[in-house]
Design an enzyme around this catalytic site. Structure first.
Site, short mmCIF file in Angstrom:
data_model
loop_
_atom_site.label_atom_id
_atom_site.label_comp_id
_atom_site.label_asym_id
_atom_site.label_seq_id
_atom_site.Cartn_x
_atom_site.Cartn_y
_atom_site.Cartn_z
N THR A 134 0.81 -1.22 0.00
CA THR A 134 0.00 0.00 0.00
C THR A 134 0.84 1.28 0.00
O THR A 134 0.29 2.38 0.16
CB THR A 134 -0.91 0.01 1.24
OG1 THR A 134 -0.09 -0.15 2.41
CG2 THR A 134 -1.92 -1.14 1.19
N GLU A 135 2.15 1.15 -0.18
CA GLU A 135 3.05 2.29 -0.02
C GLU A 135 2.67 3.49 -0.89
O GLU A 135 2.75 4.64 -0.46
CB GLU A 135 4.49 1.87 -0.33
CG GLU A 135 5.14 0.99 0.74
CD GLU A 135 4.90 -0.49 0.52
OE1 GLU A 135 5.63 -1.31 1.09
OE2 GLU A 135 3.95 -0.84 -0.23
N VAL A 136 2.26 3.22 -2.16
CA VAL A 136 1.97 4.34 -3.07
C VAL A 136 0.78 5.18 -2.60
O VAL A 136 0.63 6.34 -3.01
CB VAL A 136 1.73 3.85 -4.52
CG1 VAL A 136 3.01 3.27 -5.11
CG2 VAL A 136 0.59 2.84 -4.57
N PHE A 140 4.76 6.85 -0.28
CA PHE A 140 6.01 6.14 -0.06
C PHE A 140 6.23 5.19 -1.24
O PHE A 140 5.43 5.17 -2.19
CB PHE A 140 5.93 5.38 1.27
CG PHE A 140 7.27 4.94 1.81
CD1 PHE A 140 8.39 5.75 1.72
CD2 PHE A 140 7.39 3.70 2.44
CE1 PHE A 140 9.61 5.34 2.23
CE2 PHE A 140 8.61 3.30 2.96
CZ PHE A 140 9.72 4.12 2.86
#
Length: 258
Positions: A134-136, A140
């Site tokens: 889920t970083e985007v 991130f």
């Protein structure tokens, strides 16, 4: 304060249990270092043949501790690079450990936590667990985990997970090749234990170590170099004590004690 990792040995299995359930087992510097210490110790322990990474609480691992990451934003680039390299070293240790490492996933594995589960050699998950990078969604990037994910499931599927950022079900994760087996929650501990014991009893530790090493190293070579490397490892394996023991036992119709 609880130690971030509980480690113990049970019948030749070295267990490393993430122990920050109140923080959804989020990864911070202390937990990463404790995991590395545990893997290093079990890798050198002759009594341990297989490792299992599991977790306390309802979540396997929610990824990087965001409060910890926020505290790093005032760091210099060099300080952040050192912290990032520490996480890189953890994933590299799991991927290249001479011993098989199994992920026992009792709950959601997200972002770096998904990477932690997926870099293991085998994975058992409960059906209700969710997986995703889920970083985007928070600005991130899934940097280190990406290197291992592309190797595991290929560029196309990796793009879907890394650029989409949505969570997927355990069933979808299995279809993608992200995890190996889905089991009922009440059976998870026993199923992982039984599989680890099967590997311990039926397989040479030396052979599993060499095979795991080759899987990691052969992908970086072209066809000719890869085959030459395989031939050299084949020749090397013939001279090992385990190979001599195993072939002699097979020819003499004797059971092999590994």
């Amino acid at each position: 304060m609880n130690h971030p990792i509980n480690s113990f040995v049970k019948e030749r299995i070295g267990y490393l249990e993430l122990n920050r359930p109140e923080k959804r087992n989020a990864l911070n510097a202390e937990m990463v270092e404790a995991l590395k210490d545990g893997i290093r110790n079990f890798s050198e322990d002759k009594e341990v043949k297989v490792m299992v990474i599991k977790a306390a609480g309802k979540v396997f691992c929610s990824g990087a501790d965001l409060a910890y990451l926020q505290s790093l934003q005032s760091n210099t680039y060099e300080e952040n690079l050192a912290d990032s390299r520490s996480l890189k070293d953890l994933f590299y240790m799991i991927y290249t450990s001479p011993k098989v490492i199994i992920a026992q996933i009792q709950g959601h594995a997200i972002a770096g936590g998904c990477g932690l589960a997926n870099v293991c050699d085998f994975s058992f998950s409960v059906s209700e667990a969710k997986f995703g990078y889920t970083e985007v969604k928070i600005g991130f990037i899934p940097a280190i985990v990406k290197v291992f994910l592309i190797r595991k499931i290929g560029e196309g599927k990796a793009k879907q997970m890394l650029l989409d950022g949505d969570l997927i079900s355990a069933s979808e994760a299995k279809d993608m090749g992200l995890i190996n087996w889905i089991v009922e929650g009440g059976e998870l501990e026993d199923r992982v234990f039984a599989y680890a014991q099967k590997l311990i009893r039926q397989n040479s530790g030396q052979s599993m170590a060499l095979t795991k090493e080759m899987i990691a190293r052969v992908q970086e070579r072209n066809l000719d170099d890869g085959l030459e490397y395989a031939a050299s490892m084949n020749a090397k394996a013939r001279g090992t004590a385990d190979c001599q023991k195993g072939i002699a036992a097979f020819l003499n119709k004797e059971s092999i004690e590994w």
